[in-house]
Scaffold this motif. Structure first.
Motif, PDB file in Angstrom:
ATOM      1  N   ALA A 172       0.789  -1.116   0.077  1.00 16.78           N
ATOM      2  CA  ALA A 172      -0.114   0.041   0.021  1.00 16.78           C
ATOM      3  C   ALA A 172       0.802   1.243  -0.028  1.00 16.78           C
ATOM      4  O   ALA A 172       0.592   2.167  -0.840  1.00 16.78           O
ATOM      5  N   PHE A 173       2.109   1.124   0.885  1.00 12.31           N
ATOM      6  CA  PHE A 173       2.817   2.494   0.767  1.00 12.31           C
ATOM      7  C   PHE A 173       3.463   2.713  -0.661  1.00 12.31           C
ATOM      8  O   PHE A 173       3.688   3.638  -0.812  1.00 12.31           O
ATOM      9  N   THR A 174       3.829   1.553  -1.153  1.00 10.41           N
ATOM     10  CA  THR A 174       4.377   1.597  -2.667  1.00 10.41           C
ATOM     11  C   THR A 174       3.415   1.981  -3.507  1.00 10.41           C
ATOM     12  O   THR A 174       3.891   3.004  -4.293  1.00 10.41           O
ATOM     13  N   LEU A 175       2.259   1.361  -3.534  1.00  9.37           N
ATOM     14  CA  LEU A 175       1.135   1.981  -4.881  1.00  9.37           C
ATOM     15  C   LEU A 175       0.840   3.178  -4.280  1.00  9.37           C
ATOM     16  O   LEU A 175       0.646   3.941  -5.452  1.00  9.37           O
ATOM     17  N   PHE A 176       0.490   3.621  -3.148  1.00 15.52           N
ATOM     18  CA  PHE A 176      -0.266   5.070  -3.178  1.00 15.52           C
ATOM     19  C   PHE A 176       0.144   6.081  -2.008  1.00 15.52           C
ATOM     20  O   PHE A 176       0.076   7.191  -1.930  1.00 15.52           O
ATOM     21  N   GLY A 177       1.573   5.631  -1.523  1.00 14.18           N
ATOM     22  CA  GLY A 177       2.284   6.441  -0.640  1.00 14.18           C
ATOM     23  C   GLY A 177       2.808   7.959  -1.159  1.00 14.18           C
ATOM     24  O   GLY A 177       2.989   8.857  -0.406  1.00 14.18           O
ATOM     25  N   ASP A 178       3.103   7.850  -2.520  1.00 13.90           N
ATOM     26  CA  ASP A 178       3.424   9.201  -3.359  1.00 13.90           C
ATOM     27  C   ASP A 178       2.416  10.342  -3.114  1.00 13.90           C
ATOM     28  O   ASP A 178       2.521  11.418  -2.954  1.00 13.90           O
ATOM     29  N   GLN A 179       1.083   9.844  -2.998  1.00 14.23           N
ATOM     30  CA  GLN A 179      -0.314  10.632  -2.607  1.00 14.23           C
ATOM     31  C   GLN A 179      -0.754  10.605  -1.323  1.00 14.23           C
ATOM     32  O   GLN A 179      -1.349  11.580  -1.025  1.00 14.23           O
ATOM     33  N   VAL A 180      -0.666   9.546  -0.507  1.00 17.34           N
ATOM     34  CA  VAL A 180      -1.147   9.505   0.648  1.00 17.34           C
ATOM     35  C   VAL A 180      -0.200   9.717   1.722  1.00 17.34           C
ATOM     36  O   VAL A 180       1.029   9.222   1.767  1.00 17.34           O
ATOM     37  N   LYS A 181      -0.306  10.711   2.492  1.00 15.24           N
ATOM     38  CA  LYS A 181       0.402  11.114   3.729  1.00 15.24           C
ATOM     39  C   LYS A 181       0.117  10.956   5.189  1.00 15.24           C
ATOM     40  O   LYS A 181       0.618  11.241   6.127  1.00 15.24           O
ATOM     41  N   TYR A 182      -1.148  10.373   5.127  1.00 19.91           N
ATOM     42  CA  TYR A 182      -1.717   9.978   6.442  1.00 19.91           C
ATOM     43  C   TYR A 182      -2.452   8.636   6.366  1.00 19.91           C
ATOM     44  O   TYR A 182      -3.101   8.041   5.677  1.00 19.91           O
ATOM     45  N   TRP A 183      -1.634   7.708   7.248  1.00 14.40           N
ATOM     46  CA  TRP A 183      -1.804   6.250   7.270  1.00 14.40           C
ATOM     47  C   TRP A 183      -2.233   5.804   8.641  1.00 14.40           C
ATOM     48  O   TRP A 183      -1.803   6.369   9.528  1.00 14.40           O
ATOM     49  N   MET A 184      -3.573   5.148   8.719  1.00 14.85           N
ATOM     50  CA  MET A 184      -3.822   4.295   9.859  1.00 14.85           C
ATOM     51  C   MET A 184      -3.798   2.847   9.669  1.00 14.85           C
ATOM     52  O   MET A 184      -4.509   2.315   8.991  1.00 14.85           O
ATOM     53  N   THR A 185      -2.940   2.076  10.640  1.00 10.21           N
ATOM     54  CA  THR A 185      -2.826   0.810  10.306  1.00 10.21           C
ATOM     55  C   THR A 185      -4.136  -0.111  10.335  1.00 10.21           C
ATOM     56  O   THR A 185      -4.695  -0.750   9.474  1.00 10.21           O
ATOM     57  N   PHE A 186      -4.661   0.132  11.782  1.00 10.22           N
ATOM     58  CA  PHE A 186      -6.013  -0.598  12.252  1.00 10.22           C
ATOM     59  C   PHE A 186      -7.024   0.390  12.640  1.00 10.22           C
ATOM     60  O   PHE A 186      -6.637   1.376  13.386  1.00 10.22           O
ATOM     61  N   ASN A 187      -8.247   0.088  12.197  1.00 13.99           N
ATOM     62  CA  ASN A 187      -9.337   0.667  12.842  1.00 13.99           C
ATOM     63  C   ASN A 187      -9.864   0.066  14.203  1.00 13.99           C
ATOM     64  O   ASN A 187     -10.093  -1.099  14.030  1.00 13.99           O
ATOM     65  N   GLU A 188      -9.901   0.491  15.302  1.00 14.99           N
ATOM     66  CA  GLU A 188     -10.444   0.007  16.667  1.00 14.99           C
ATOM     67  C   GLU A 188     -10.227  -1.700  16.651  1.00 14.99           C
ATOM     68  O   GLU A 188     -11.143  -2.364  16.710  1.00 14.99           O
ATOM     69  N   ALA A 189      -9.130  -1.809  16.636  1.00 13.28           N
ATOM     70  CA  ALA A 189      -8.492  -3.454  16.976  1.00 13.28           C
ATOM     71  C   ALA A 189      -9.339  -4.204  17.885  1.00 13.28           C
ATOM     72  O   ALA A 189      -9.536  -5.216  18.003  1.00 13.28           O
TER      73      ALA A 189
END
Ligand code: GBH
Length: 495
Positions: A172-189
């Protein structure tokens, strides 16, 4: 003063206290809205998407969901994302928090087989957001595990999952990381682990309360840390983004000011929020000591060879702690907590490990959701607790919102947002806490898990009887739009 005057003063005081603040949000404060892939996308088996645990769960056990609903079509955002972006534009929000469907990108869950059409869907969505000046906030995992990975044990299988999640995150970082600057790994584990693998009410429906639910959490925390380190080592320099893990909590208010109730409320929040937050956000790392001690003691009495709570090695503690660039917090409501004698040894389970009584005050305003009572002051207390406990991190509220039955004239939602935002603003201005962003759940009505389409959280109504899934702004959309534009919650704010 006669009695009438006293009553009059008391009532005005109450009203005055409940009045939303006329202060303004800081200039650089960010507002957004959120959704999640399974709840809005639909297109469940289109263009090469693989099956995930919610597809499987809703199709295999339709009776577990209100009106036997599922997310097969949901809001049809897989086809209508450009309309979603129009709504976001109209709201004027700075960011849109959405999640990636792991099985849309990796139908089998592993990176040997990539579904290019799925990748393109997210590329197009992200591109269109950026073109409209809306920042994508991307959650990697909002509860929809690829079914093939569940068939190999899912989250309780630590050896399997940590590396698979890390591979997925790197992709995901490779594919979208040039455009995405905010990442959340998990939601409400916690919901993944305790509802999915503990009580077994959520997908995948495994009942292993206090055993697999703890293993699941252990895996999730390690997976998050590994993804964070991958970002740090391989992407941060070139992509310059920020990574976090979303943890949810109610505020837990002691039922009285007795030491015991205060201790019980603290224990409850440590088992709820601290379970996930302590290893990552606390300067010392590791699970909260109260969890380590109590679960070890009860496990021993129950005849387990080791504690049901897995242990982190000291290397792991060091590897996990500090793996965040900001703290993301979802919160909706408050409960009161009362001390009780520990539950006798017998039933193994998470709630027995905690041994407190939690309840909501019947006088609190309701929503359409049984668990969601309107308690704005609780949010300010929760933010204060988080700030103090984790050494003043930057906090982003990544979800907060109110449910009703879908009416367009949604006064209840407006009051909710106005009063919760007011308490958040007081936490910033009066308590000096570094809250930098707020996310309204949700952009639009959507699939509310076990409650199907019966409880609605949207700023926009979606007509689920209409195959076009027509979207219509509610009154709250106008309210939120005004808040975003003016940074002010009332008619006139001080400068
Ligand atoms: C969030 O969960 C989720 O992130 C989001 O997907 C969801 O739509 C939103 O809130 C609104 O619910 O009584 O067994 O069915 C908030 C925490 C966890 C609260 C599950 C409701 C219901 C448990 N939610 N809980 S159960």
């Amino acid at each position: 003063m006669n009695l009438n005057t006293v009553f009059f003063l008391l009532i005005t005081l109450r009203l005055a206290l409940a009045e939303p603040t006329n202060k303004k949000f800081p200039e650089n404060f960010l507002f957004g809205t959120a959704t999640a892939s399974y709840q809005v996308e639909g297109g469940w088996n289109e263009d090469g998407k693989g099956e995930n645990i919610w597809d499987y769960f809703t199709h295999t056990y339709p009776d577990r969901i209100a009106n036997q609903a599922n997310g097969d079509i949901a809001c049809n955002s897989y086809h209508k994302y450009l309309e979603d972006i129009e709504m976001l534009k109209d709201l004027g929000v700075h960011f849109y928090r959405f999640s990636l469907s792991w099985s849309r990108i990796l139908p089998e869950g592993h990176i040997e087989k990539i579904n290019q059409v799925g990748v393109d869907y997210y590329k197009n969505l992200i591109k269109a957001l950026k073109e409209n000046g809306i920042e994508p906030y991307v959650t990697l995992y909002h509860w929809d595990l690829p079914q093939p990975l569940q068939e190999k044990g899912g989250w309780p299988n630590t050896d399997l999952m940590v590396d698979l999640f890390a591979d997925y995150a790197r992709l995901a970082f490779t594919l979208f990381g040039d455009q995405v600057k905010y990442w959340m790994t998990f939601n409400e584990a916690k919901q993944t682990c305790q509802l999915g693998y503990g009580y077994g009410v959520f997908a995948p429906g495994i009942q292993s309360n206090g055993i697999d639910s703890y293993k699941c959490a252990h895996t999730v925390i390690k997976s998050h840390a590994k993804a964070y380190h991958i970002y740090d080592e391989e992407f941060r320099k070139t992509q310059n983004g920020r990574v976090s893990m979303v943890i949810d909590s109610d505020w837990f208010e002691p039922a009285s000011d007795s030491d015991k109730d205060i201790e019980a409320a603290e224990r409850k929040i440590q088992f709820t929020f601290g379970w996930y937050a302590n290893p990552i956000y606390h300067p010392d790392g590791n699970y909260p000591q109260v969890m380590i001690d109590r679960i070890a003691e009860r496990s021993k009495k129950e005849g387990f060879e080791k504690s049901r709570l897995p242990e982190f090695t000291s290397d792991e503690i060091d590897y996990i702690k500090g793996t965040f660039d900001f703290l993301s917090l979802n919160t909706y409501t408050t409960s009161m907590v009362k001390w009780i004698d520990d539950y006798p040894i017998g039933n193994v389970g998470y709630d027995n490990d905690i041994s407190v009584v939690a309840y909501q005050d019947p006088s609190w305003n309701s929503s359409a959701s049984s668990w969601l009572k309107v308690v704005p002051w609780g949010t300010r207390k929760l933010i204060n607790w988080v700030d103090k406990t984790y050494n003043h991190p930057e906090i982003v509220i990544t979800e907060n919102g109110f449910s009703d039955y879908g009416e367009l004239d949604d006064e209840g939602r407006i009051l909710y947002y106005q009063n919760y935002l007011s308490n958040i603003l007081e936490a910033i201005k009066e308590d000096g806490i570094n809250v930098t962003g707020y996310t309204a759940w949700s952009l639009m009505d959507n699939f509310e898990w076990l409650n199907g389409y019966t409880e609605k959280f949207g700023l926009y109504q979606v007509d689920f009887d209409d195959e076009n899934r027509t979207r219509t702004p509610k009154k709250s959309a106008d309210f939120y739009k005004k808040v975003v534009a003016t940074k002010c919650l009332v008619n006139q704010c001080e400068d």
